[in-house]
Design a protein around this motif. Structure first.
Motif, PDB file in Angstrom:
ATOM      1  N   HIS A   1       0.837  -1.207   0.000  1.00 35.20           N
ATOM      2  CA  HIS A   1       0.000   0.000   0.000  1.00 35.20           C
ATOM      3  C   HIS A   1       0.871   1.256   0.000  1.00 35.20           C
ATOM      4  N   GLN A   2       1.986   1.189   0.693  1.00 34.75           N
ATOM      5  CA  GLN A   2       2.921   2.308   0.747  1.00 34.75           C
ATOM      6  C   GLN A   2       3.487   2.617  -0.629  1.00 34.75           C
ATOM      7  N   ARG A   3       3.891   1.563  -1.353  1.00 32.26           N
ATOM      8  CA  ARG A   3       4.469   1.759  -2.693  1.00 32.26           C
ATOM      9  C   ARG A   3       3.429   2.258  -3.683  1.00 32.26           C
ATOM     10  N   LEU A   4       2.230   1.699  -3.628  1.00 34.94           N
ATOM     11  CA  LEU A   4       1.184   2.058  -4.582  1.00 34.94           C
ATOM     12  C   LEU A   4       0.735   3.512  -4.440  1.00 34.94           C
ATOM     13  N   HIS A   5       0.714   4.006  -3.230  1.00 39.28           N
ATOM     14  CA  HIS A   5       0.139   5.332  -2.989  1.00 39.28           C
ATOM     15  C   HIS A   5       1.177   6.373  -2.572  1.00 39.28           C
ATOM     16  N   GLY A   6       2.449   6.000  -2.563  1.00 35.91           N
ATOM     17  CA  GLY A   6       3.507   6.950  -2.248  1.00 35.91           C
ATOM     18  C   GLY A   6       3.425   7.491  -0.832  1.00 35.91           C
ATOM     19  N   LEU A   7       3.096   6.618   0.097  1.00 42.14           N
ATOM     20  CA  LEU A   7       2.942   7.032   1.493  1.00 42.14           C
ATOM     21  C   LEU A   7       4.147   6.615   2.327  1.00 42.14           C
ATOM     22  N   LYS A   8       4.229   7.138   3.531  1.00 42.33           N
ATOM     23  CA  LYS A   8       5.185   6.649   4.504  1.00 42.33           C
ATOM     24  C   LYS A   8       4.605   5.403   5.160  1.00 42.33           C
ATOM     25  N   PHE A   9       5.463   4.595   5.782  1.00 39.95           N
ATOM     26  CA  PHE A   9       5.000   3.335   6.360  1.00 39.95           C
ATOM     27  C   PHE A   9       3.897   3.583   7.387  1.00 39.95           C
ATOM     28  N   GLY A  10       4.116   4.566   8.259  1.00 34.91           N
ATOM     29  CA  GLY A  10       3.119   4.850   9.285  1.00 34.91           C
ATOM     30  C   GLY A  10       1.800   5.284   8.698  1.00 34.91           C
TER      31      GLY A  10
END
Length: 298
Positions: A44-53
């Motif tokens: 989910h982090q990779r797909l949406h460009g988010l931080k892990f938290g």
């Protein structure tokens, strides 16, 4: 080319990247996440460009508090958990570290340090900071407690002393035992274990009043108080001293003269201008350096 030996001698032994746990590792261990859940968060982090938290929160595997405490652990920065928040509701710097109130305390901390530490490289005499107020209810103890937390979060050993021998309250704010403390030390009684560590903040300590004496001003005026401050300043990086409101007597003025530095707290839209002026004039006539006045809205 960097001289590694010089770097080590200047800064000591610096932690390697292997010594610093990632936010993901801390959240994983705190929430006991499975390998499958961690993989889902990473995807989910990779797909949406988010931080892990952020990804963990979106998927419901972590809460904002989990991320906050993970950051606090990574940066060795004390914040409160649920139990501490309930036990110490007045400590906004600990309970709400990103609030406007907490930021105001950090800004005040910076101003105090800039006005008391002198220019870089210049020798300075370490002095304690007395917190005074004209009237009861101005928020002086609230301010002294939160300022002490903010100073401790810088990493230096910090002691907050309850010198309000007329109406002590710091032991309630920090939840420490008050059977023995400052009054006993100033009366010449043995003082083992009277300085109490604050749970959850490794370098913050409290010296409570102990038994309320019948002669508070005489104890503060005595030579023992000045000698005690000198000893405490040799053991702590920061010493904050809470004092009685000026309306109860001269205790605060005497304590400020012993400490060397004073800061005044007054309640906005409540304090009488004449009372504030009188306290400023009295301090100006003493040996204490006045570093500022804080108008409290809390």
């Amino acid at each position: 080319m960097t001289d590694n030996s010089q770097t080590q001698s200047t800064f000591g032994s610096l932690p390697s990247s292997e010594d610093i746990r990632s936010i993901g590792d801390i959240i994983r261990d705190t929430r006991a996440l499975s390998a499958a859940q961690v993989a889902e968060i990473l995807q989910h982090q990779r797909l949406h460009g988010l931080k892990f938290g952020e990804a963990a929160i979106k998927l419901g595997y972590a809460s904002p508090d989990d991320v906050l405490h993970a950051l606090a652990e990574q940066f060795n920065y004390a914040v409160a958990d649920g139990a501490q928040t309930a036990a110490h509701p007045e400590l906004v710097v600990l309970n709400q570290p990103f609030s406007q109130q907490a930021e105001a305390f950090r800004a005040t901390r910076a101003q105090i340090l800039m006005r008391t530490q002198g220019e870089e490289g210049a020798p300075t005499t370490k002095r304690a900071l007395a917190v005074l107020s004209p009237n009861s209810g101005d928020g002086k103890t609230f301010f002294a407690a939160n300022l002490a937390v903010a100073l401790a979060q810088l990493g230096g050993r910090t002691l907050v002393v309850d010198a309000d021998l007329r109406g002590p309250r710091l032991h309630e704010v920090f939840g420490v035992d008050n059977h023995a403390g400052l009054s006993g030390l100033l009366s010449g009684r043995p003082g083992e274990n009277v300085i109490k560590p604050v749970k959850g903040i490794s370098n913050l300590f409290v010296l409570p009043v102990g038994i309320q004496p019948p002669n508070p001003l005489e104890l503060i005026e005595g030579a023992a108080f000045g000698l005690l401050l000198h000893e405490l300043l040799s053991k702590f990086d920061h010493v904050v001293v809470d004092t009685p409101a000026a309306e109860f007597g001269a205790d605060g003025l005497v304590a400020a003269a012993r400490c060397g530095v004073a800061l005044m707290v007054a309640r906005k839209n409540s304090v009488r201008v004449d009372d504030l002026k009188a306290l400023v004039q009295a301090l100006s006539a003493s040996t204490a350096k006045v570093v500022g006045v804080v108008m409290n809205e809390y």
